[in-house]
Design an enzyme around this catalytic site. Structure first.
Site, PDB file in Angstrom:
ATOM      1  CG  ASP A 163      -4.765  -3.421  -0.406  1.00 45.92           C
ATOM      2  OD1 ASP A 163      -4.145  -4.334   0.188  1.00 45.92           O
ATOM      3  OD2 ASP A 163      -5.948  -3.511  -0.778  1.00 45.92           O
ATOM      4  CG  ASN A 223      -2.649  -5.256   6.047  1.00 44.56           C
ATOM      5  OD1 ASN A 223      -3.075  -4.228   5.538  1.00 44.56           O
ATOM      6  ND2 ASN A 223      -2.376  -6.331   5.355  1.00 44.56           N
ATOM      7  CD  GLU A 236       3.828  -9.974   4.349  1.00 38.49           C
ATOM      8  OE1 GLU A 236       2.824 -10.376   3.726  1.00 38.49           O
ATOM      9  OE2 GLU A 236       4.111 -10.364   5.497  1.00 38.49           O
ATOM     10  CG  ASP A 247       8.824 -10.335   4.238  1.00 37.45           C
ATOM     11  OD1 ASP A 247       7.962 -10.954   3.593  1.00 37.45           O
ATOM     12  OD2 ASP A 247       8.685 -10.010   5.429  1.00 37.45           O
TER      13      ASP A 247
END
Ligand SMILES: [Mg+2]
Length: 316
Positions: free
Chosen positions: A191, A182, A218, A174
């Site tokens: 991204d 983000n 993620e 993770d």
């Protein structure tokens, strides 16, 4: 069909003269294989997957219809297009062939240009189908294997490990504080971060049989190649380092100034045939890695309560 490889065509006919005419028509462009009876054709199709099969309908023993039925019953040969080659001109026979799953018919006497055209058309259709299928197994954003591909592969590996009582290794990964990444940098860079981490993880899976996939959001998952037992620690360190080496700034991370990952890793014999228990273990170990401060891997082996911790490099 592998891109760039010569398509393999299997010609099945009990009369050698017919095999010869078909072979001459297709000579040069394909990897041609031959069988003069149904049993041998079936064995060959299983051992050496063909991209297309030209199949005589009337043969002693295993005839074309029965052979096609058996090909359709096996996952390995189910999707291979089969063109029937027949002297039978009855409409009923053709219908029966299409119903059984043949993609086309060629009638005897054989016309080489027609054989070439039909074979070319069906190989092209198969190539496009294979490409679509391949794309359906790849995550559109990161370009590595997607969840569906992982699920299929995991089902296979876990079942094999369960049956043979052999350990299998799985790592859940993770990205630390990705939501904050983000929110701060925006979705484009978010991204891009996912893509770069995915690539780094994939490049750290060097054994044939290691599979890195996007698990969702993620999260990523890595299935270890069979027979690589005991190298879990070094593999996990490589993953932590590979992401560290990307050197992606993350000013909103409370863990460190750069993007890091947390990993939950387990390697043992599954208790359940579907390996669900290992995924649950890995998930719990990942949670443990986050709880202990992230940028680290928590691992366990046969005894799931005896955990080890590998800390990622501290970033100044
Ligand atoms: Mg025949």
């Amino acid at each position: 069909m592998n891109p760039g490889s010569v398509p393999r065509v299997l010609i099945v006919d009990d009369e050698p003269a017919n095999v010869r005419v078909l072979a001459e028509a297709l000579q040069g462009a394909y990897d041609l294989r031959f069988a003069t009876d149904g049993e041998r054709a079936l064995g060959l199709a299983m051992a050496l997957p063909a991209d297309l099969i030209l199949l005589d309908v009337v043969m002693p023993g295993l005839d074309g219809f029965e052979l096609l039925r058996r090909l359709k019953a096996q996952p390995a040969t189910r999707d291979v297009p089969v063109i029937f080659v027949t002297a039978l001109s009855e409409v009923g026979e053709e219908e029966r062939g299409f119903a059984a799953g043949a993609v086309d018919y060629i009638t005897k006497p054989i016309s080489p240009p027609i054989v070439r055209a039909r074979v070319r058309t069906h190989l092209e259709l198969k190539r496009q189908r294979d490409l679509l299928e391949q794309r359906a197994l790849i995550d559109g954003l990161t370009g590595i294997a997607n969840r569906r591909r992982f699920d299929e592969e995991w089902a296979r590996r876990a079942a094999a490990a369960f049956e043979q009582r052999l350990p299998v290794g799985v790592l859940l990964v993770d990205i630390d504080h990705f939501k904050q990444y983000n929110d701060h940098y925006g979705h484009g860079p978010g991204d891009d971060c996912l893509r770069r981490v995915a690539t780094a993880l994939q490049e750290s899976c060097q054994r044939a049989g290691d599979l890195a996939a996007r698990y969702g959001g993620e999260e990523f998952v890595i299935v270890r190649a069979a027979g690589s037992t005991g190298e879990m620690d070094s593999h996990a360190s490589q993953l932590l380092q590979a992401v560290r080496r990307l050197d992606l700034p993350h000013v909103k991370s409370s863990t460190g100034p750069r993007v890091s990952i947390s990993i939950g890793a387990v390697e043992r014999v599954p208790d359940l045939g579907d390996g669900r228990d290992l995924l649950e273990n890995a998930d719990r170990l990942l949670y443990e890695a986050k709880r202990r401060g992230r940028n680290r891997c928590v691992l366990a082996g046969a005894d799931i309560t005896a955990t080890r911790v590998l800390q990622g490099e501290e970033t100044p």
